[in-house]
Design an enzyme around this catalytic site. Structure first.
Site, PDB file in Angstrom:
ATOM      1  N   ALA A  96      -2.458   4.671   8.189  1.00 20.46           N
ATOM      2  CA  ALA A  96      -1.936   6.105   8.076  1.00 20.46           C
ATOM      3  C   ALA A  96      -2.233   6.812   9.570  1.00 20.46           C
ATOM      4  O   ALA A  96      -1.653   7.655   9.846  1.00 20.46           O
ATOM      5  CB  ALA A  96      -2.501   6.668   7.007  1.00 20.46           C
TER       6      ALA A  96
ATOM      7  N   ASN B 178       0.116  11.294   0.397  1.00 25.86           N
ATOM      8  CA  ASN B 178       0.937  10.861  -0.770  1.00 25.86           C
ATOM      9  C   ASN B 178       0.318  10.894  -2.112  1.00 25.86           C
ATOM     10  O   ASN B 178      -0.615   9.822  -2.143  1.00 25.86           O
ATOM     11  CB  ASN B 178       1.904   9.601  -0.602  1.00 25.86           C
ATOM     12  CG  ASN B 178       3.121   9.515  -1.693  1.00 25.86           C
ATOM     13  OD1 ASN B 178       2.645   9.494  -2.818  1.00 25.86           O
ATOM     14  ND2 ASN B 178       4.263   9.389  -1.236  1.00 25.86           N
TER      15      ASN B 178
ATOM     16  N   GLU C 255      -9.891   1.323   1.600  1.00 29.39           N
ATOM     17  CA  GLU C 255     -11.114   0.684   1.489  1.00 29.39           C
ATOM     18  C   GLU C 255     -12.108   1.318   0.784  1.00 29.39           C
ATOM     19  O   GLU C 255     -12.845   0.650   0.073  1.00 29.39           O
ATOM     20  CB  GLU C 255     -11.348  -0.184   2.853  1.00 29.39           C
ATOM     21  CG  GLU C 255     -10.442  -1.166   2.999  1.00 29.39           C
ATOM     22  CD  GLU C 255     -10.384  -1.755   4.509  1.00 29.39           C
ATOM     23  OE1 GLU C 255     -11.387  -2.768   4.750  1.00 29.39           O
ATOM     24  OE2 GLU C 255     -10.068  -1.093   5.450  1.00 29.39           O
TER      25      GLU C 255
ATOM     26  N   GLN D 219      -4.070   3.415  -4.102  1.00 26.25           N
ATOM     27  CA  GLN D 219      -4.929   2.924  -3.539  1.00 26.25           C
ATOM     28  C   GLN D 219      -6.495   3.009  -3.753  1.00 26.25           C
ATOM     29  O   GLN D 219      -7.178   2.110  -3.760  1.00 26.25           O
ATOM     30  CB  GLN D 219      -4.725   3.609  -1.994  1.00 26.25           C
ATOM     31  CG  GLN D 219      -3.733   3.052  -1.124  1.00 26.25           C
ATOM     32  CD  GLN D 219      -3.818   1.748  -0.372  1.00 26.25           C
ATOM     33  OE1 GLN D 219      -3.845   0.567  -1.175  1.00 26.25           O
ATOM     34  NE2 GLN D 219      -4.102   2.002   1.006  1.00 26.25           N
TER      35      GLN D 219
ATOM     36  N   THR E 246       0.794  -1.277  -0.094  1.00 30.56           N
ATOM     37  CA  THR E 246       0.121   0.018  -0.170  1.00 30.56           C
ATOM     38  C   THR E 246       0.916   1.114  -0.077  1.00 30.56           C
ATOM     39  O   THR E 246       0.374   2.296  -0.351  1.00 30.56           O
ATOM     40  CB  THR E 246      -0.984  -0.018   1.348  1.00 30.56           C
ATOM     41  OG1 THR E 246      -0.195  -0.278   2.223  1.00 30.56           O
ATOM     42  CG2 THR E 246      -1.914  -0.958   1.033  1.00 30.56           C
TER      43      THR E 246
HETATM   44 MO1  MOS Z   1      -8.825  -4.844   5.300  1.00 30.48          MO
HETATM   45  S1  MOS Z   1     -10.104  -5.862   4.937  1.00 30.48           S
HETATM   46  O1  MOS Z   1      -9.297  -4.385   7.094  1.00 30.48           O
HETATM   47  O2  MOS Z   1      -7.452  -5.595   5.478  1.00 30.48           O
END
Ligand code: MOS
Length: 753
Positions: free
Chosen positions: A525, A646, A720, A653, A483
């Site tokens: 982060a 960033n 997410e 992401q 990530t």
């Molecule tokens: Mo994420 S599903 O909390 O790695």
């Protein structure tokens, strides 16, 4: 030969890029290591006298292992040991008590002969080579006592029960009078939506290297949570946590599957102790479809109504999700319906439907990804019923505060996401009639949806130390799943100390480092980042204190507040020529005196605000009018995620999340044989994920947003939210193109014929 407990790892130390400022686009500091093949993943680590383990899985979904004939396997050249339920070392009872998910899960550790699902580990073969262990695993003759598994979701609903909690919240919620609101409303919509069983398939499968040195255990393990693995393994084996070390500098993707320590981790440690040698166990690609978690099938019932002004008059969201018979794990799909829109009459519920299947787990945006598909599809359907544009409908139901918790948001710039996204997409040119836009053979459809994901932060520790060469070592037991954590934390330290990134020596991915939470829930982060920020500030304070109290420093006697750290020098703020370099200061002090350590915890604000990231996603699809083939041709996503730390890795992401949303809508689907409970497409040939040709240009907009309530860093989490809303936007676009409403993911072309 004795195994070395020293981590065999190469630490990225920053490129020669001068610009490490937060918000800039610092390239990945670990990029060169990865490109040159020097970044070592769990399975890349070696140990002297290494042995290889292969896990054998059950071929029945319910019953008992009656016997395992190991003779042929043991006779195979190079085979060292076969561990089965009949000879595996007995682990202490209660080793799971008190360990909470994600660390604590129900594992299959060969402690009894019961089989609860197809794919459950039932034996481990250890051999001199990987090939020998794999071949010998096939030579095992297993006799089962088979029982009839429960694999029928509809039948198992009779056993449905509420989970103890849903992501820390109550499984059910109710406010107002949803039934009354629904009955008297002008516009109503009621439908059931489903999302499929999916399996995590990061490029790097799970892998564990277990090395015992006397009674101390070191694990090189592909995990999102080194401290969690340490806790799980120590408790299951009944040894002190101090005796276990977990190392994992690089992760080749994880997405939630590696948030928990699954059976193979403990099995590798058990096997290594049995054969008295280091043991490496790599989970095979097909083994990703069973014993290491999944995103469970959900069936979601939505009941929505709106009044004549297009205001929500009732909203109900009821979820049934599969779980394993051995563990309750809920996909919390209805949580977002509690707060996202203004509505006084809301009811939500979650019910578990236990089947003989592998234990489900967190998968990118667990709850919000699946739940946003159902809610945002239903919102689209209700908007159409009410004759209101989908964006306008959402604006009419926008809420400036959290409707469930009655709390203000720490920040919410969603209106701007709608506006900027719609403008970039040219949404105002949309024909409101479905099936009315044709371009040659293609039916063209436009759809949109709201995106949202909670902004979380947990306490995290960090340590920083000025080295004699003038670099600063920064340590935090967090992880980089691919990530960008290596880069981001380097940047946080460089920015805080006003040093070039190359002068930051970051160390992460090791349980010997200061404690950090699981790298999940989009919170690294905010958690580790704010810890690194705080520890770098503490280090600067410490260095200034040392200098002004030191007779040999040019800054001796200067007031603390007047000293600043710039360009690697401590200097007098009003007389910059007066000062000294960090190297000069370091040279006069012992290493132990040049360090700081902090435990950074979420502040009191965390209880006073509701904290979420928001966004809006717009999609164009083209559906072949005769063949039903669906192509996504345009995506615009606009997001409000606090401060973007960033520009480069943050963008990646969000893009990755959106791509997974396309995958959820059109590709991914684990097909379980309803008779045997086996996944029929447990490979990347038949488990479809998008390829480059499936993904159009994606336009990303990150709207400026300030949010100091999660921490001084200002970040709200970005990992997410990208997947949320996308599947609904695509389903809404497919409906707009064709007039056909598909409520079951993924959408295959046969649904359109
Ligand atoms: Mo994420 S599903 O909390 O790695």
């Amino acid at each position: 030969m004795e195994a070395s407990p020293t981590p065999q790892t190469v630490t990225p130390v920053g490129l020669n890029e001068p610009d490490g400022r937060l918000g800039g686009g610092l390239s990945r500091v670990d990029g060169p290591l990865k490109v040159c093949g020097e970044a070592r993943y769990a399975a890349d680590f070696d140990a002297p006298n290494l042995a290889h383990a292969t896990m054998l899985q059950s071929r029945i979904a319910a019953g008992r292992v009656r016997s395992i004939d190991t003779a042929a396997a043991l006779a195979h050249p190079g085979v060292l040991h076969v561990m089965t339920p009949f000879n595996a070392p007995r682990l202490p009872e209660g080793g799971q008590a008190g360990v909470k998910p994600p660390a604590g899960r129900v594992l299959s550790l060969l402690q009894d002969d019961r089989v609860h699902y197809d794919g459950q580990p039932i034996a481990v073969v250890v051999a001199e080579t990987l090939e020998a262990s794999r071949h010998a695993a096939r030579l095992l003759r297993v006799a089962y006592e088979e029982e009839t598994p429960q694999l029928d979701f509809e039948a198992a609903k009779a056993e449905a029960h509420p989970p103890k909690e849903a992501q820390g919240q109550q499984p059910d919620s109710a406010r107002g009078d949803p039934a009354g609101g629904f009955a008297s409303a002008a516009h109503r919509h009621e439908a059931t939506y489903t999302t499929p069983l999916e399996h995590h398939n990061p490029l790097e499968t799970h892998a564990t290297l277990a090395v015992w040195d006397d009674d101390e255990l070191t694990l090189w393990d592909s995990t999102q949570y080194v401290h969690g693995v340490r806790e799980t393994v120590s408790k299951r084996l009944g040894i002190a946590q101090e005796k276990v070390r977990v190392i994992n500098p690089f992760v080749g993707g994880a997405f939630g599957s590696k948030g928990s320590a699954w059976s193979h981790v403990v099995l590798a440690a058990m096997a290594a102790r049995e054969v008295q040698r280091p043991v490496r166990l790599v989970v095979e690609r097909t083994q990703m479809f069973g014993p290491v978690g999944n995103r469970p099938f959900t069936q979601q019932q939505l009941r929505l109504a709106a009044d004549g002004d297009g205001k929500l008059a009732a909203l109900e969201h009821h979820v049934h999700a599969e779980t394993a018979r051995i563990e309750d794990w809920i996909e919390p799909s209805a949580l977002l319906s509690r707060f996202l829109y203004a509505c006084d009459h809301v009811a939500t519920s979650h019910r578990l439907v236990p089947l003989n299947v592998g234990v489900p787990t967190f998968q990118r945006a667990p709850g919000e990804s699946t739940g946003s598909f159902a809610l945002e599809s239903a919102m689209d359907e209700l908007a159409h019923a009410a004759g209101i544009d989908p964006v306008e409908f959402r604006l009419r139901n926008h809420s400036d505060f959290d409707q469930e918790r009655k709390l203000p948001y720490s920040s919410k710039t969603l209106r701007e996401c709608y506006a900027r996204g719609a403008e970039a997409f040219n949404w105002s040119a949309r024909n409101s009639q479905p099936g009315a836009t044709r371009d040659g053979d293609a039916l063209v459809g436009w759809g949109m949806a709201t995106a949202t994901y909670p902004s979380k932060r947990m306490k995290s520790e960090a340590r920083a130390e000025l080295l004699h060469d003038g670099r600063v070592r920064v340590q935090c037991g967090t992880h980089d799943l691919g990530t960008g954590t290596w880069t981001l934390l380097t940047q946080v330290a460089a920015d805080t100390l006003e040093l070039p990134p190359a002068r930051i020596a970051l160390e992460i991915g090791d349980s010997a480092l200061p404690m950090a939470p699981v790298s999940g829930g989009s919170m690294s982060a905010a958690s580790a980042g704010n810890a690194v920020l705080a520890v770098c500030e503490a280090l600067r304070t410490r260095l200034v204190e040392l200098a002004v109290a030191d007779e040999d420093s040019p800054l001796f006697g200067v007031e603390h507040e007047l000293v600043e750290l710039k360009e690697g020098r401590l200097r007098h703020g009003q007389d910059p020529s007066r000062g000294e370099t960090l190297e000069a200061l370091a040279a006069r002090h012992k290493p132990g005196s040049l360090e700081a350590k902090v435990m950074a915890t979420p502040g009191p604000d965390s209880e006073k605000f509701s904290k979420h990231s928001f966004g809006a996603v717009f999609v164009e699809v083209r559906v072949d009018a005769e063949l039903g083939e669906i192509r996504v041709t345009r995506i615009v996503g606009a997001y409000a995620v606090g401060k973007l730390l960033n520009a480069k890795t943050g963008r990646s992401q969000l893009l990755g999340g959106i791509v997974w949303g396309v995958s959820m809508a059109l590709h991914e689907h684990s097909l379980r044989d309803p008779r045997y409970g086996r996944i029929a497409n447990a490979n990347l040939g038949e488990y479809h994920v998008p390829v480059n040709a499936d993904i159009p240009d994606i336009e990303l907009i990150v709207v400026p947003e300030e949010d100091a309530h999660l921490g001084a860093l200002g970040a709200k989490g970005i990992g997410e939210i990208g997947i949320t809303g996308v599947a609904a936007a695509i389903a809404n676009a497919v409906w707009h193109a064709t007039g056909k409403r598909i409520r079951d993911m993924p959408i295959a072309l046969d649904a359109l014929l």
